[in-house]
Design a protein around this motif. Structure first.
Motif, short mmCIF file in Angstrom:
data_model
loop_
_atom_site.label_atom_id
_atom_site.label_comp_id
_atom_site.label_asym_id
_atom_site.label_seq_id
_atom_site.Cartn_x
_atom_site.Cartn_y
_atom_site.Cartn_z
N ALA A 141 17.08 67.12 5.93
CA ALA A 141 17.40 68.04 7.02
C ALA A 141 18.71 67.65 7.70
O ALA A 141 19.52 68.52 8.03
CB ALA A 141 16.25 68.07 8.02
N ASP A 142 18.94 66.36 7.88
CA ASP A 142 20.18 65.91 8.51
C ASP A 142 21.40 66.24 7.64
O ASP A 142 22.42 66.71 8.13
CB ASP A 142 20.14 64.41 8.79
CG ASP A 142 19.22 64.06 9.94
OD1 ASP A 142 18.90 64.96 10.76
OD2 ASP A 142 18.81 62.88 10.03
N LYS A 150 22.16 69.93 7.81
CA LYS A 150 22.85 70.31 9.04
C LYS A 150 24.33 69.93 8.99
O LYS A 150 25.18 70.66 9.50
CB LYS A 150 22.15 69.70 10.24
CG LYS A 150 20.81 70.38 10.51
CD LYS A 150 20.07 69.80 11.68
CE LYS A 150 18.73 70.53 11.79
NZ LYS A 150 17.90 70.05 12.85
N GLU A 151 24.64 68.79 8.38
CA GLU A 151 26.04 68.39 8.22
C GLU A 151 26.78 69.37 7.30
O GLU A 151 27.91 69.76 7.59
CB GLU A 151 26.13 66.98 7.65
CG GLU A 151 25.75 65.90 8.65
CD GLU A 151 25.82 64.51 8.04
OE1 GLU A 151 26.63 64.29 7.11
OE2 GLU A 151 25.05 63.64 8.50
N ALA A 184 25.95 72.46 6.78
CA ALA A 184 26.06 73.72 7.52
C ALA A 184 27.26 73.67 8.47
O ALA A 184 28.02 74.65 8.57
CB ALA A 184 24.78 74.00 8.29
N ALA A 185 27.44 72.57 9.17
CA ALA A 185 28.55 72.45 10.12
C ALA A 185 29.90 72.49 9.40
O ALA A 185 30.85 73.15 9.87
CB ALA A 185 28.41 71.15 10.94
N SER A 212 22.51 79.46 8.03
CA SER A 212 21.36 79.61 8.90
C SER A 212 20.14 78.89 8.34
O SER A 212 19.42 78.20 9.08
CB SER A 212 21.06 81.10 9.10
OG SER A 212 19.94 81.28 9.92
N GLU A 231 20.64 75.12 8.65
CA GLU A 231 20.47 74.66 10.03
C GLU A 231 19.01 74.63 10.46
O GLU A 231 18.61 73.77 11.23
CB GLU A 231 21.26 75.55 10.99
CG GLU A 231 22.74 75.38 10.87
CD GLU A 231 23.54 76.37 11.69
OE1 GLU A 231 24.68 76.04 12.02
OE2 GLU A 231 23.02 77.46 12.02
N SER A 232 18.22 75.56 9.95
CA SER A 232 16.81 75.63 10.36
C SER A 232 16.02 74.42 9.86
O SER A 232 15.04 74.03 10.48
CB SER A 232 16.16 76.92 9.85
OG SER A 232 15.88 76.82 8.46
N GLY A 233 16.42 73.86 8.74
CA GLY A 233 15.73 72.72 8.18
C GLY A 233 14.45 73.06 7.45
O GLY A 233 13.81 72.19 6.87
N PRO A 260 16.10 73.78 3.25
CA PRO A 260 17.52 73.51 3.07
C PRO A 260 18.04 73.82 1.68
O PRO A 260 19.15 74.30 1.53
CB PRO A 260 17.66 72.03 3.40
CG PRO A 260 16.30 71.46 3.38
CD PRO A 260 15.35 72.59 3.62
#
Length: 158
Positions: free
Chosen positions: A80-81, A84-85, A87-88, A123, A126-128, A131
């Motif tokens: 998940a982390d 998110k990276e 995604a950013a 999206s 980011e939601s996790g 992924p």
């Protein structure tokens, strides 16, 4: 993009959230077997669309991000982390391309179809919750981009 860039990004994001982006249609599943939607792009009278250098730069950066994480995507070990990276990083490139866009309207319309699927993938990353599904959407968008836009040296991701 002949309109205000932040407003366009917001409108596209809202449309994605409520599922009203034209051109995104459920189609046959990608070879990953996840049933993800593919994009319905068209060619420019049989030829690939001509973009600009900022589009190439942004898409190269997104491709590099996804390529660097391809093993984790294929193995379904994307944390998940990490998602998110990713995604950013991808969102930063989408923002860059939207802010610097000077594409002709017909090219812009087709490119928005690609960006719409990329934003859907962001999206999901980011939601996790799923992924891998989000990452696969972005990879599929990149491959569709390569089939429909002229981009010297572009290689699809497998």
């Amino acid at each position: 993009m002949q309109y205000r860039k932040p407003l366009a990004t917001l409108a596209l994001s809202v449309a994605l959230a409520v599922g009203t982006v034209p051109g995104l249609a459920a189609a046959q599943a990608h070879d990953h077997g996840n049933g993800a939607a593919t994009i319905e792009l068209t060619l420019n009278e049989g030829a690939r669309w001509q973009g600009d250098e900022n589009m190439h730069k942004g898409m190269d950066a997104i491709r590099a991000t996804m390529a660097a994480n391809l093993d984790a995507i294929h193995d379904d070990t994307l944390t998940a982390d990490a998602a998110k990276e990713i995604a950013a990083e991808v969102q930063a490139q989408v923002d860059f391309m939207v802010e610097t866009c000077v594409l002709a309207p017909e090219v812009d319309e087709q490119f928005h179809l690609v960006l719409g699927q990329v934003l859907e993938g962001i999206s999901e990353l980011e939601s996790g919750d799923a992924p891998r599904d989000g990452a696969v959407k972005i990879v599929e968008a990149l491959n569709a981009y390569g089939e429909h836009f002229e981009h010297p040296g572009w290689e699809p991701l497998a």
